[in-house]
Design a protein around this motif. Structure first.
Motif, short mmCIF file in Angstrom:
data_model
loop_
_atom_site.label_atom_id
_atom_site.label_comp_id
_atom_site.label_asym_id
_atom_site.label_seq_id
_atom_site.Cartn_x
_atom_site.Cartn_y
_atom_site.Cartn_z
N ILE A 114 0.85 -1.19 0.00
CA ILE A 114 0.00 0.00 0.00
C ILE A 114 0.89 1.24 0.00
CG2 ILE A 114 -1.69 1.28 1.37
CD1 ILE A 114 -2.81 -1.48 2.26
N LYS A 115 0.58 2.16 -0.92
CA LYS A 115 1.35 3.40 -0.99
C LYS A 115 1.13 4.21 0.29
CE LYS A 115 0.93 3.95 -6.02
NZ LYS A 115 0.43 4.78 -7.11
N PRO A 116 2.07 4.94 0.82
CA PRO A 116 3.43 5.08 0.33
C PRO A 116 4.28 3.86 0.70
CG PRO A 116 3.14 6.39 2.31
CD PRO A 116 1.82 5.75 2.03
N VAL A 117 5.21 3.49 -0.16
CA VAL A 117 6.10 2.36 0.16
C VAL A 117 7.36 2.92 0.82
CG1 VAL A 117 7.34 0.40 -0.78
CG2 VAL A 117 5.18 1.08 -1.79
N ARG B 192 -6.82 9.17 -2.07
CA ARG B 192 -5.68 8.75 -1.29
C ARG B 192 -4.38 8.89 -2.09
NH1 ARG B 192 -2.79 4.55 0.59
NH2 ARG B 192 -2.13 4.89 2.72
N VAL B 196 -1.02 10.61 -0.65
CA VAL B 196 0.24 9.89 -0.47
C VAL B 196 1.38 10.67 -1.12
CG1 VAL B 196 1.50 7.84 -1.25
CG2 VAL B 196 -0.78 7.58 -0.25
N SER B 199 2.29 13.65 1.02
CA SER B 199 3.04 13.36 2.25
C SER B 199 4.47 12.91 1.91
CB SER B 199 2.29 12.36 3.12
OG SER B 199 2.59 11.05 2.75
N MET B 200 4.62 12.19 0.78
CA MET B 200 5.98 11.80 0.40
C MET B 200 6.81 13.02 0.02
SD MET B 200 5.22 8.32 -1.77
CE MET B 200 6.90 7.84 -2.19
#
Lengths: 134, 403
Positions: A114-117, B192, B196, B199-200
């Motif tokens: 599941i992202k984020p990895v 989502r 993601v 946030s990355m």
């Protein structure tokens, strides 16, 4: 040199994943495909040439034209004809338990990420892939 | 002799014999008969006042007794005694099929010797459907001979209506549930995913010490935020359509609608050299919520422009056809087309994208379908890859009165 295929239509995620892979001390080259169809036609063309095939595939599920599930259907048929053993990881932003369950129907799938990895998880995958698997 | 009389004479006989045993001297005849009449009136009253249909038949399916619950009219009630359903149907000039049906049930009870149950629905003179729960059971005498068959029915129309309402509700609920699952999947994938990414990116910005690199990473945040915003708005819009059950219909002119769409897409139309033809001669006005109709037409025309065949000037034609109480609007183009063999099942599903186009998110057709179905219409597509597509929308054209 390891070869990694990123099948994902999201340019930002591809960019970020490339950066994380780059920060792991592991020499590798990353190829990207923007949807399942582009990837499956490449793999199908190169099925006899082990040098052109990847060690690891990271597959997104939600993609235009051919999504991850349709890719898996076609990839499962293609896999026995490939001249290389490839580890395939689903990498999805989906947190749906149904999708995780559904992925278990595909023997070709090594794991559902599941992202984020996390960088650590990627390093582990790359590390494991160092061992010849067959 | 009526059924009640027969029962009474039976009671009378047994009562008499008991009386004779107990009081062999001389019975007070007058008193006894008075008591018997009171009893008879008492039981008859109960049978007549019960709010159920009661009918008693002999072994040949002839009526021995019916109560006013079964036949309200006294004349008819008297007529039927000693007759069967065929004679009664002829007398009342009614369809003989009811008599066939009742005979079949009677034979079933007679032959199996068991109680049978069924439901039947009839139209009453006022035109509404009345449903009865019916039972029929054989009664045997001391020698095991069939003496009577008793049938009774209870009006379960209210319950039936409730059941139908519940069934409709279940259908509606399961449709809602499917929508909810679709919705969860879209939230998961389309909301989502940019979260993601954000946030990355923020993680990278925080851990970077190079100002130039930080600037470059921050510049990548903008499109992600925009994408999240757009997705969020479209999701909210789609929920609002589903909740807008009381939305107002108006007579909307298709020419006005077209003009608005063309104005909005003028830049693209000019850039591609697109030609748009309309033929609203059969129906030029649709009774519909104006914002939905605008959105439907705007979406379909904009899709035709977006998925034009490279190097071919787009030709888009819109046409209405009137059919009874429906209007069908068709939007055809000479664009890329879609391989329906591959995509038929999820054509209008949320998040499905069929072409490699940078602005395709898979919301447009989903929204169009939502706008059409929310008002009780239908949408479908015909398409040949590399030749073009035709979208059809069927509008319910019966004017609905606002309640």
């Amino acid at each position: 040199m390891k070869s990694i295929f990123l099948i994902d239509d999201d340019p930002i995620f591809v960019y970020l994943t490339r950066r994380i892979i780059g920060s792991i001390n592991c020499p590798c080259e990353v190829h990207e495909f923007k949807d399942g169809e582009l990837a499956i036609s490449y793999l199908s063309q190169m099925r006899e040439e082990a040098d052109s095939l990847p060690d690891v595939i990271f597959l997104d599920l939600s993609m235009p034209v051919m999504d991850g599930w349709e890719f898996l259907n076609q990839y499962s048929e293609l896999k026995p004809k490939l001249k290389k053993d490839i580890a395939l990881f689903i990498v999805s932003s989906s947190i749906s338990p149904q999708e995780v369950e559904r992925s278990k129907n595909y023997l070709a799938v090594t794991d559902f990420l599941i992202k984020p990895v996390e960088k650590g998880k990627l390093a582990e995958i790359m590390g494991n892939e160092k061992e010849p698997t067959g | 002799m009526s059924f009640i009389h027969r029962l009474n004479s039976r009671w009378r006989r047994s009562w008499r014999s008991k009386q004779q045993q107990a009081k062999a001297e001389e019975p007070d005849h007058k008193l006894v008969l008075e008591q018997l009449d009171r009893q008879k009136a008492f039981y008859e009253n109960i049978l007549n006042k019960l709010p159920v249909d009661i009918a008693v038949f002999d072994a040949e399916h002839r009526y021995l007794f019916v109560n006013p619950g079964a036949i309200g009219n006294e004349e008819y009630r008297k007529y039927i005694i000693g007759k069967d359903d065929y004679e009664y149907a002829a007398y009342r000039k009614r369809d003989i099929s009811v008599a066939h049906g009742r005979r079949a049930k009677f034979m079933e009870a007679k032959e199996t010797g068991k109680e049978i149950r069924w439901e039947d629905s009839l139209r009453n003179p006022q035109g509404s459907t009345i449903t009865h729960m019916r039972r029929m059971f054989p009664v045997y005498d001391e020698n095991g001979e069939l003496s009577l068959v008793i049938g009774f029915g209870i009006d379960i129309t209210d319950r039936k209506i409730m059941e139908e309402k519940q069934a409709a509700l279940v259908t509606q609920l399961s449709a809602r549930n499917t929508q909810l699952i679709d919705f969860c999947s879209i939230v998961s994938h389309n909301l989502r995913a940019p979260l993601v990414n954000m946030s990355m990116l923020v993680d990278f910005i925080e851990s970077s010490e190079d100002t130039e690199e930080q600037k470059m990473l921050i510049s990548k945040l903008r499109p992600v935020v925009d994408n999240l915003h757009a997705t969020f708005n479209e999701l909210v819009e789609s929920i609002q359509v589903r909740q807008d059950l009381e939305i107002k219909r108006e007579n909307v002119s298709l020419d006005d609608c077209m003009q608005r769409t063309i104005d909005g897409l003028q830049t693209e139309i000019n850039k591609l050299g697109a030609r748009i033809e309309t033929d609203f001669s059969e129906a030029s006005v649709i009774n519909y919520p104006p914002q939905y109709l605008n959105s439907i037409i705007q979406n379909l025309v904009s899709n035709s422009l977006k998925y034009h065949y490279p190097g071919r000037k787009p030709l888009i034609s819109l046409k209405t056809q009137k059919m009874q109480d429906k209007i069908i609007l068709s939007v055809s183009d000479n664009g890329l087309g879609i391989d329906l063999a591959k995509h038929k099942d999820n054509f209008f599903k949320i998040g499905k994208v069929f072409h490699r186009h940078p602005n395709a998110k898979g919301f447009g057709l989903y929204m169009t379908k939502t706008h059409v179905e929310a008002m009780g219409g239908r949408i479908w597509v015909e398409s040949v890859p590399d030749e073009g597509s035709v979208f059809y929308i069927e509008f319910d054209n019966r004017i609905k009165q606002a309640s």
